[in-house]
Design an enzyme around this catalytic site. Structure first.
Site, mmCIF file in Angstrom:
data_model
loop_
_atom_site.group_PDB
_atom_site.id
_atom_site.type_symbol
_atom_site.label_atom_id
_atom_site.label_comp_id
_atom_site.label_asym_id
_atom_site.label_seq_id
_atom_site.Cartn_x
_atom_site.Cartn_y
_atom_site.Cartn_z
ATOM 1 N N ASP A 141 0.862 -1.186 0.000
ATOM 2 C CA ASP A 141 0.000 0.000 0.000
ATOM 3 C C ASP A 141 0.896 1.232 0.000
ATOM 4 O O ASP A 141 2.118 1.084 -0.114
ATOM 5 C CB ASP A 141 -0.964 -0.031 1.200
ATOM 6 C CG ASP A 141 -0.254 -0.161 2.542
ATOM 7 O OD1 ASP A 141 0.722 0.577 2.777
ATOM 8 O OD2 ASP A 141 -0.668 -0.997 3.370
ATOM 9 N N LYS A 144 4.010 0.994 2.237
ATOM 10 C CA LYS A 144 4.968 -0.099 2.093
ATOM 11 C C LYS A 144 4.722 -0.844 0.791
ATOM 12 O O LYS A 144 3.580 -1.131 0.436
ATOM 13 C CB LYS A 144 4.856 -1.064 3.269
ATOM 14 C CG LYS A 144 3.427 -1.537 3.518
ATOM 15 C CD LYS A 144 3.280 -2.171 4.876
ATOM 16 C CE LYS A 144 1.829 -2.539 5.183
ATOM 17 N NZ LYS A 144 0.985 -1.338 5.410
ATOM 18 N N GLU A 189 -2.481 -0.127 -4.924
ATOM 19 C CA GLU A 189 -2.260 1.204 -4.337
ATOM 20 C C GLU A 189 -0.794 1.629 -4.506
ATOM 21 O O GLU A 189 -0.116 2.004 -3.564
ATOM 22 C CB GLU A 189 -2.668 1.216 -2.869
ATOM 23 C CG GLU A 189 -4.160 1.005 -2.663
ATOM 24 C CD GLU A 189 -4.619 1.194 -1.240
ATOM 25 O OE1 GLU A 189 -5.744 1.692 -1.043
ATOM 26 O OE2 GLU A 189 -3.864 0.838 -0.309
ATOM 27 N N HIS A 276 -10.930 10.375 1.972
ATOM 28 C CA HIS A 276 -10.565 10.982 0.696
ATOM 29 C C HIS A 276 -11.453 12.120 0.236
ATOM 30 O O HIS A 276 -11.117 12.796 -0.732
ATOM 31 C CB HIS A 276 -10.516 9.897 -0.387
ATOM 32 C CG HIS A 276 -9.422 8.910 -0.169
ATOM 33 N ND1 HIS A 276 -9.595 7.548 -0.328
ATOM 34 C CD2 HIS A 276 -8.132 9.082 0.217
ATOM 35 C CE1 HIS A 276 -8.456 6.920 -0.047
ATOM 36 N NE2 HIS A 276 -7.555 7.828 0.277
ATOM 37 N N GLU A 301 -11.393 -0.042 -4.211
ATOM 38 C CA GLU A 301 -11.627 -0.240 -2.784
ATOM 39 C C GLU A 301 -12.456 0.906 -2.225
ATOM 40 O O GLU A 301 -12.189 2.074 -2.519
ATOM 41 C CB GLU A 301 -10.313 -0.286 -2.002
ATOM 42 C CG GLU A 301 -9.402 -1.429 -2.314
ATOM 43 C CD GLU A 301 -8.157 -1.417 -1.434
ATOM 44 O OE1 GLU A 301 -8.167 -0.728 -0.386
ATOM 45 O OE2 GLU A 301 -7.181 -2.089 -1.792
ATOM 46 N N ASP A 312 -13.054 -7.119 18.523
ATOM 47 C CA ASP A 312 -12.025 -8.040 18.989
ATOM 48 C C ASP A 312 -10.943 -7.275 19.745
ATOM 49 O O ASP A 312 -11.106 -6.091 20.058
ATOM 50 C CB ASP A 312 -11.446 -8.856 17.830
ATOM 51 C CG ASP A 312 -10.784 -8.003 16.753
ATOM 52 O OD1 ASP A 312 -10.430 -6.834 17.031
ATOM 53 O OD2 ASP A 312 -10.609 -8.507 15.628
ATOM 54 N N ASN A 316 -9.340 -0.824 15.885
ATOM 55 C CA ASN A 316 -9.744 -0.552 14.505
ATOM 56 C C ASN A 316 -9.046 0.688 13.966
ATOM 57 O O ASN A 316 -8.690 1.600 14.719
ATOM 58 C CB ASN A 316 -11.252 -0.381 14.420
ATOM 59 C CG ASN A 316 -11.999 -1.673 14.705
ATOM 60 O OD1 ASN A 316 -11.505 -2.745 14.389
ATOM 61 N ND2 ASN A 316 -13.172 -1.563 15.301
ATOM 62 N N ASP A 408 0.366 -12.275 17.091
ATOM 63 C CA ASP A 408 -0.832 -12.488 16.277
ATOM 64 C C ASP A 408 -1.852 -11.386 16.521
ATOM 65 O O ASP A 408 -2.141 -11.022 17.671
ATOM 66 C CB ASP A 408 -1.451 -13.851 16.609
ATOM 67 C CG ASP A 408 -0.563 -15.002 16.185
ATOM 68 O OD1 ASP A 408 0.250 -14.810 15.266
ATOM 69 O OD2 ASP A 408 -0.671 -16.089 16.785
ATOM 70 N N SER A 411 -8.699 -8.374 13.598
ATOM 71 C CA SER A 411 -9.149 -7.516 12.505
ATOM 72 C C SER A 411 -9.119 -6.058 12.942
ATOM 73 O O SER A 411 -9.598 -5.716 14.021
ATOM 74 C CB SER A 411 -10.581 -7.897 12.096
ATOM 75 O OG SER A 411 -11.099 -6.948 11.175
ATOM 76 N N ASP A 414 -13.199 -4.602 11.532
ATOM 77 C CA ASP A 414 -14.478 -5.264 11.800
ATOM 78 C C ASP A 414 -15.659 -4.310 11.819
ATOM 79 O O ASP A 414 -16.784 -4.704 11.516
ATOM 80 C CB ASP A 414 -14.413 -6.068 13.106
ATOM 81 C CG ASP A 414 -13.888 -5.270 14.288
ATOM 82 O OD1 ASP A 414 -14.607 -4.380 14.774
ATOM 83 O OD2 ASP A 414 -12.762 -5.550 14.729
#
Length: 441
Positions: A141, A144, A189, A276, A301, A312, A316, A408, A411, A414
């Site tokens: 993206d 990176k 991207e 954007h 996208e 979770d 986010n 680990d 998301s 979510d």
């Protein structure tokens, strides 16, 4: 891409310069009518009502179930088809697995084998596939664009040849497996950088330091596939270049691609309304590119939050209004539906402009099924945006882990999903059916 960012990857002076260039183009072509972004116009029969569900296999392997809005369990592809989706986008990484442990980096562990499985399931429901080549082993993206491990020490010329070979070989495998490939992205991207070349690595953003040549090689690979498989006319696989920031730098990149003579068909953008800007500006930018450079256009996208709640243990990317540069729509299921319809209608408005009828192809919602993740399972199945071994890949290029992870993760998206935390479809998923019903007779 995985842990998305507001695009702060370029010095402020560069962004302002691009904005001035884009603004000048828009001013010179102010005759383009943007009202189509607000009207139910320009939806063609073949208008793309797409989603990117690259992580779906990882979720299914982890035991996650998905449900129609009425609570009936169903196959994700059936649920999407019933909602009006007609196109699936899937990312492809060269080798998203750790060399030592053989564990996946996460994000769905999307290699060509998973793309084939997803493509076959899409084909069985009459859906085409957009293959999103990152030309990296993990997320690529604007922040990176690392080269695949195998390409790390390649010269610019060797990387261009490798782009050709990987594109050709991957498409051959997909077609031999019976997948209905409709389009290919030559990079994700890219913004002047791809496979370890260009702006992020040498400060040259205009595609002249290897990126444009590699893009052209990718396009040539698609051309070869089309010729060898007799794919022409409406059956030909389209070649897309994918950029971000449609309301500022995208028009500048359309100019750079033209200057490099890249033989592509579709100018694709990421268009997130909360980062954007307005859909009217989006419509103007897409109309300008379509008319000035004679290219089809689409949104590769988009998404919008339906809540600020986190499902979770991983935070986010958009967790409050402070994370949103623009908040033109309510953060709710209804607001999500309204925002996405507006983005798709901005693309459709290109088809109402004289000389570009049919150039507005449609768009893709990014990862509508990436709901909350059980972190204990994410490393095993790849359901989180990154696993604990993903940082090993970054350490090939940096002396510390910045973009990926050493533990680990779950998301970070979510609250952008079109399914709730239990996997039940939200009403916003029906936006695709609503758009389909607007198709011209």
């Amino acid at each position: 891409m995985g842990k998305k960012r507001k695009w702060k990857w370029v010095a402020t002076s560069m962004t302002l310069a691009f904005s001035m260039i884009a603004g000048a183009v828009i001013f010179l072509q102010a005759g383009c009518d943007v009202k189509g972004a607000k009207k139910n116009e320009g939806i063609t029969k073949s208008f793309i009502r797409g989603v990117d569900i690259s992580s779906i296999i990882a979720f299914e392997e982890a035991g996650q179930k998905f449900y129609y809005a009425n609570g009936t369990q169903g196959d994700m592809f059936d649920i999407l088809k019933d909602a009006g989706v007609n196109y699936i986008r899937v990312r492809v990484w060269n080798n998203p697995y750790d060399t030592q442990s053989k564990l996946g980096y996460g994000g769905g562990n999307n290699d060509i084998a998973k793309a084939i499985t997803i493509g076959q399931r899409a084909k069985a429901r009459g859906m085409k596939l957009l293959v999103d080549f990152h030309y990296s082993d993990f997320w690529a993206d604007p922040a990176k664009q690392y080269a695949p491990k195998a390409w790390k020490d390649y010269t610019l010329e060797q990387k261009a040849d490798a782009v050709y070979d990987f594109t050709y070989d991957s498409l051959s495998k997909l077609l031999l497996a019976g997948v209905d490939v409709g389009m290919v992205q030559i990079g994700n991207e890219t913004m002047g950088t791809m496979a370890g070349m260009g702006g992020l690595y040498d400060g040259i953003w205009n595609l002249t330091s290897g990126v444009g040549a590699a893009m052209q090689k990718g396009c040539e690979a698609v051309n070869t596939i089309n010729n060898e498989y007799g794919l022409s006319g409406e059956k030909a696989i389209l070649k897309a270049l994918h950029f971000t920031d449609p309301n500022t730098t995208a028009t500048w990149y359309a100019e750079q691609a033209a200057l490099q003579g890249i033989d592509y068909d579709v100018f694709a953008v990421s268009a997130y309304p909360f980062w954007h800007g307005s859909v009217d500006e989006l419509a103007t930018s897409l109309k300008n590119v379509a008319k000035t450079y004679n290219k089809k256009v689409m949104v590769a996208e988009t998404s919008y939050p339906y809540t600020f709640a986190n499902a979770d243990s991983t935070g986010n990317n958009v967790s409050s209004l402070s994370d949103m540069a623009y908040s033109d729509y309510e953060v709710s299921v209804a607001g999500q539906k309204e925002a996405i319809e507006a983005v798709f209608m901005a693309v459709a408005s290109v088809n109402t402009q004289s000389g570009t009828n049919g150039y507005g192809l449609g768009g893709f919602y990014w990862e509508p099924a990436w709901i909350g993740v059980d972190t204990a399972k994410s490393g095993r199945y790849g359901t989180g945006f990154a696993s604990k071994v993903s940082g090993n890949y970054e350490l090939l290029f940096h002396d510390k882990v910045i973009e990926y992870a050493t533990e680990d993760k779950g998301s970070s998206w979510d609250n952008m999903a079109m399914f709730n935390s239990t996997g039940k479809a939200l009403d916003s998923l029906q936006v695709f059916r609503k758009i389909k019903d607007k198709a011209a007779n």
